[in-house]
Motif scaffolding. Structure first.
Motif, PDB file in Angstrom:
ATOM      1  N   UNK A 161      22.911  33.330  -6.016  1.00  0.00           N
ATOM      2  CA  UNK A 161      21.591  33.144  -5.424  1.00  0.00           C
ATOM      3  C   UNK A 161      21.696  32.190  -4.260  1.00  0.00           C
ATOM      4  N   UNK A 162      21.116  32.584  -3.132  1.00  0.00           N
ATOM      5  CA  UNK A 162      21.029  31.695  -1.975  1.00  0.00           C
ATOM      6  C   UNK A 162      19.703  30.941  -2.060  1.00  0.00           C
ATOM      7  N   UNK A 163      19.784  29.638  -1.928  1.00  0.00           N
ATOM      8  CA  UNK A 163      18.621  28.781  -2.187  1.00  0.00           C
ATOM      9  C   UNK A 163      18.213  28.047  -0.910  1.00  0.00           C
ATOM     10  N   UNK A 164      16.978  28.297  -0.478  1.00  0.00           N
ATOM     11  CA  UNK A 164      16.363  27.513   0.591  1.00  0.00           C
ATOM     12  C   UNK A 164      15.152  26.814  -0.014  1.00  0.00           C
ATOM     13  N   UNK A 165      15.085  25.505   0.161  1.00  0.00           N
ATOM     14  CA  UNK A 165      14.054  24.709  -0.505  1.00  0.00           C
ATOM     15  C   UNK A 165      12.641  25.091  -0.078  1.00  0.00           C
ATOM     16  N   UNK A 166      12.490  25.681   1.117  1.00  0.00           N
ATOM     17  CA  UNK A 166      11.162  26.080   1.571  1.00  0.00           C
ATOM     18  C   UNK A 166      10.686  27.366   0.910  1.00  0.00           C
ATOM     19  N   UNK A 167      11.597  28.088   0.258  1.00  0.00           N
ATOM     20  CA  UNK A 167      11.259  29.369  -0.347  1.00  0.00           C
ATOM     21  C   UNK A 167      11.244  29.342  -1.870  1.00  0.00           C
ATOM     22  N   UNK A 168      12.069  28.488  -2.455  1.00  0.00           N
ATOM     23  CA  UNK A 168      12.135  28.421  -3.911  1.00  0.00           C
ATOM     24  C   UNK A 168      12.295  26.985  -4.367  1.00  0.00           C
ATOM     25  N   UNK A 169      11.592  26.639  -5.422  1.00  0.00           N
ATOM     26  CA  UNK A 169      11.715  25.321  -6.025  1.00  0.00           C
ATOM     27  C   UNK A 169      12.885  25.309  -7.005  1.00  0.00           C
ATOM     28  N   UNK A 170      13.251  24.127  -7.440  1.00  0.00           N
ATOM     29  CA  UNK A 170      14.307  24.012  -8.444  1.00  0.00           C
ATOM     30  C   UNK A 170      13.898  24.737  -9.725  1.00  0.00           C
ATOM     31  N   UNK A 171      12.615  24.646 -10.064  1.00  0.00           N
ATOM     32  CA  UNK A 171      12.130  25.306 -11.279  1.00  0.00           C
ATOM     33  C   UNK A 171      12.278  26.825 -11.169  1.00  0.00           C
ATOM     34  N   UNK A 172      12.031  27.377  -9.996  1.00  0.00           N
ATOM     35  CA  UNK A 172      12.187  28.822  -9.820  1.00  0.00           C
ATOM     36  C   UNK A 172      13.647  29.241  -9.936  1.00  0.00           C
ATOM     37  N   UNK A 173      14.544  28.453  -9.384  1.00  0.00           N
ATOM     38  CA  UNK A 173      15.971  28.761  -9.488  1.00  0.00           C
ATOM     39  C   UNK A 173      16.420  28.690 -10.949  1.00  0.00           C
ATOM     40  N   UNK A 174      15.933  27.705 -11.671  1.00  0.00           N
ATOM     41  CA  UNK A 174      16.254  27.594 -13.093  1.00  0.00           C
ATOM     42  C   UNK A 174      15.769  28.824 -13.847  1.00  0.00           C
ATOM     43  N   UNK A 175      14.569  29.300 -13.543  1.00  0.00           N
ATOM     44  CA  UNK A 175      14.048  30.481 -14.245  1.00  0.00           C
ATOM     45  C   UNK A 175      14.893  31.720 -13.944  1.00  0.00           C
ATOM     46  N   UNK A 176      15.376  31.837 -12.707  1.00  0.00           N
ATOM     47  CA  UNK A 176      16.269  32.946 -12.381  1.00  0.00           C
ATOM     48  C   UNK A 176      17.527  32.861 -13.240  1.00  0.00           C
TER      49      UNK A 176
END
Length: 224
Positions: free
Chosen positions: A154-169
Motif C-alpha cells: 500500500x502506498x500511503x499519503x497522509x493527505x489521503x489516508x489516516x493511520x487508522x485507515x491503513x491499519x484497517x486495510x
C-alpha cells in the motif's frame, strides 16, 4: 527499463520493465510519463528488451513487469511466455484493475506485488475511478487459489489516508489470509496531483501502523 534491480522481486536479481498505460489516475502517481500509451524519450520496444535479457541469461534470476499498469497490455502474455522459456522467473507489479486480465497470466507468474490502494469503498478517493477496487481485492483469492507467491503493498499519503485507515486495510488483508504486507510512503517530489501537497507521515503514525499490524503478518515492511 531497470537493467538490474535487487528490490523489485524479493530475494532475486531482476531486470524490471516499465510498461505504459494505466486506467487509473492515482493522485500520488509518480510515473506520470507512463500513464498515456505513446512514445517517450528513452523508451525501448520489446525486441530491444528481449535482446538485453538474452545477454543476461545466467546473470539475472527474474524479469519483473511493472508500470503503469502492465496487465492492460495485450502483449504481456506472450512476453511472459517468452521470458519463462528463456529460464527467467516472472514477477508482476499490478493493481489488477480488471481481474479478467490477470487470470490468463497466472500459469506464467512466479511472484506478484499486488498494489492494494485502500479498502474497496475508499478506492475512488485514491484512483479517481468509482469502479475501482473490487477486482483488486478479488485478486487475493485468485492468487491464493493459483498458489502464486505474492505480497500486498500500500502506498500511503497522509493527505489521503489516516493511520487508522491503513491499519484497517492491513487487518482486512490479514483476515483474507495475506501473509506479507508492505507500506511505502508516497513519493512527494513528483505526483500526478500537484495540489496534494507534501504532508509527511508522522513518526507516531508510522509506529502505530507498524506496532498494530506486525503481529498479523509473517512479514510487515515499512519501505522508504
Amino acid at each position: 527499463m531497470a537493467a538490474f534491480s535487487t528490490v523489485d522481486y524479493p530475494q532475486h536479481l531482476a531486470a524490471t520493465l516499465f510498461l505504459q498505460g494505466c486506467p487509473w489516475r492515482c493522485h500520488y502517481c509518480h510515473n506520470l510519463h507512463l500513464i498515456p500509451r505513446r512514445k517517450v524519450a528513452g523508451g525501448i520496444n520489446w525486441q530491444q528488451a528481449l535482446e538485453h535479457l538474452l545477454k543476461r541469461r545466467g546473470l539475472l534470476d527474474a524479469v519483473v513487469f511493472s508500470g503503469g499498469e502492465p496487465t492492460i497490455q495485450a502483449a504481456l502474455l506472450p512476453a511472459l511466455q517468452q521470458t519463462r522459456a528463456l529460464g527467467f522467473r516472472n514477477g508482476l507489479h499490478t493493481g489488477v484493475p480488471q481481474l479478467k486480465r490477470l487470470t490468463p497470466l497466472l500459469p506464467y507468474l512466479d511472484w506478484v506485488g499486488l498494489d492494494i490502494k485502500a479498502l474497496p469503498s475508499d478506492y475512488e478517493v485514491i484512483t479517481t475511478n468509482r469502479r475501482a477496487g473490487l477486482d483488486s481485492w478479488a485478486a487475493i483469492d485468485v492468487l491464493q487459489a493459483a498458489s502464486v507467491d505474492f505480497e500486498c503493498r500500500l502506498t500511503w499519503h497522509a493527505a489521503l489516508q489516516s493511520a487508522e485507515q491503513v491499519v484497517r486495510v492491513g487487518q482486512r488483508l490479514a483476515e483474507r489470509g495475506v501473509r506479507r504486507f508492505a507500506v511505502q510512503p508516497a513519493r512527494s517530489e513528483q505526483m500526478l496531483n500537484e495540489q496534494l501537497g507534501t504532508k509527511a507521515l508522522s513518526g507516531e503514525d508510522r509506529q502505530r501502523v507498524c506496532s498494530t499490524l506486525r503481529p498479523l503478518f509473517e512479514t510487515l515492511e515499512f519501505r522508504e
